[in-house]
Write an enzyme that holds these catalytic residues in place. Sequence first.
Site, PDB file in Angstrom:
ATOM      1  N   CYS B 100       0.893  -1.164   0.000  1.00 55.50           N
ATOM      2  CA  CYS B 100       0.000   0.000   0.000  1.00 55.50           C
ATOM      3  C   CYS B 100       0.927   1.208   0.000  1.00 55.50           C
ATOM      4  CB  CYS B 100      -0.912   0.009   1.223  1.00 55.50           C
ATOM      5  SG  CYS B 100      -1.835   1.553   1.399  1.00 55.50           S
ATOM      6  N   CYS B 103      -0.728   4.449   2.180  1.00 51.21           N
ATOM      7  CA  CYS B 103      -0.742   4.375   3.654  1.00 51.21           C
ATOM      8  C   CYS B 103      -0.163   3.025   4.025  1.00 51.21           C
ATOM      9  CB  CYS B 103      -2.116   4.671   4.251  1.00 51.21           C
ATOM     10  SG  CYS B 103      -3.549   3.965   3.435  1.00 51.21           S
ATOM     11  N   SER B 104      -0.931   2.149   4.642  1.00 47.82           N
ATOM     12  CA  SER B 104      -0.388   0.830   4.951  1.00 47.82           C
ATOM     13  C   SER B 104      -1.514  -0.199   4.974  1.00 47.82           C
ATOM     14  CB  SER B 104       0.343   0.846   6.300  1.00 47.82           C
ATOM     15  OG  SER B 104       1.410   1.761   6.266  1.00 47.82           O
ATOM     16  N   CYS B 105      -2.454  -0.122   4.010  1.00 48.50           N
ATOM     17  CA  CYS B 105      -3.580  -1.047   3.969  1.00 48.50           C
ATOM     18  C   CYS B 105      -3.073  -2.487   3.899  1.00 48.50           C
ATOM     19  CB  CYS B 105      -4.448  -0.747   2.757  1.00 48.50           C
ATOM     20  SG  CYS B 105      -5.151   0.902   2.803  1.00 48.50           S
TER      21      CYS B 105
END
Lengths: 229, 192
Positions: B100, B103-105
């Site tokens: 991701c 962000c950090s999905c």
Amino acid sequence: MDGIHDLGGKPGHGEVVVEKDEPAFHSRWEAAVFAMEAAGIAAGVWTNVDRFRHAIERIDPIAYATHGYYGRWLGGIENLLVEAGVVTRESIDARMEKMGGSLQDLVASRPNLVPDPVGDEPAGRGSSRVVNRKPKFATGDLVMTSRKAKSGHTRLPAYARGKTGAVVLTHDAWVYPDSNAHGQGEDPQYLYTVQFTGSELWGAGDENIKVSLDLFEPYLSAVDGRKLS
Amino acid sequence: MTDHDREPQAIRAEALESLLIEKGLLTADAIDEVIVRYSERVGPMNGARVVARAWIDPDFKQRLLEDGTSAINEFSFEGGRIEKLVVVENTEKVHNAVVCTLCSCYPWAVLGLPPRWYKDPQYRSRIVREPRTVLKEMGLDLPADLEIRIWDSSAEVRYMVLPQQPEHSLGKSEQELAQLVTRNSMVGVESL
């Protein structure tokens, strides 16, 4: 927005550092920040993930790069809590000083003086929505992504702007983050997984690389009605 | 206390925590519950069970690749709602990895919370641009003729990689196989 969070393809970053046997949380404060996200939702301060993600994108860029994942969350949560009037920046500063912190230290949060309206943000419904129109694209269609940068929240990364790719998966209509993050309504849009070649994205190089992104219909335009050969 | 606990953001987090507890918006119990949930119940052991079943049950594997969201409902995993799960299969011709960049999905319900490297700028910036180099640095040296597909989770779809079953594991039970499956193999930065 072209903030520091939009990292795809940005040069200069070094080797990935993998920590062996990494715990879920490194310190209790990280879990506390994680729990604050749920607490904010329960308090009705924010109810959608788009607003939350954008609050993180708005923190101080130096803090974004240096405070770690939960430091970034802390900055985003503080933005939203201060904007909603739940706490004041001064009250956090004072408490921090009392607990041994220094007011000289960099604070991640950058609350907006005029926050976005909260609007109608029903919680807990997920993001999928039924809309009364047909999707513009189908699997195999060639599409081109928008060239335009946006000042607000968007899920079209800069590295995928103005690029041609092929639709490889189609999805339902989902809440549109570009609108929902700013309290401007859900404005559901069809979502597509679009696959690009590495050379289309980066100009040259390894032909054996494909990169896919999940992109909303407003980001895309048709390329001469062509299909992937 | 470690040095990490005394970072400025740690102290600010504790200050905000104490204010929110006073306002009745947060409790120490809620924080403890988060730690227990993501240390013991929600983690890559869930995804490992999915992979092990796909390896021994061809019908399940087909369902998983066609509609991952419905297929994992058979397991009743808690936590981390996944709107839509897409499972991508590694084969002799294609290797998949997930990122991701914005962000950090990450698919929490099947893999738990992401490791630090997944959230760091190094992986997020480089894996879409030079995946072969990054994977090699992480210990995965892929042949040049193997196609690499990177899935950048830019909306609410979540991706999990179905790694290839190692030959030495053929004939093992589902429970034994689940023990072999690592988190990094399900993100696509490791082969088994």
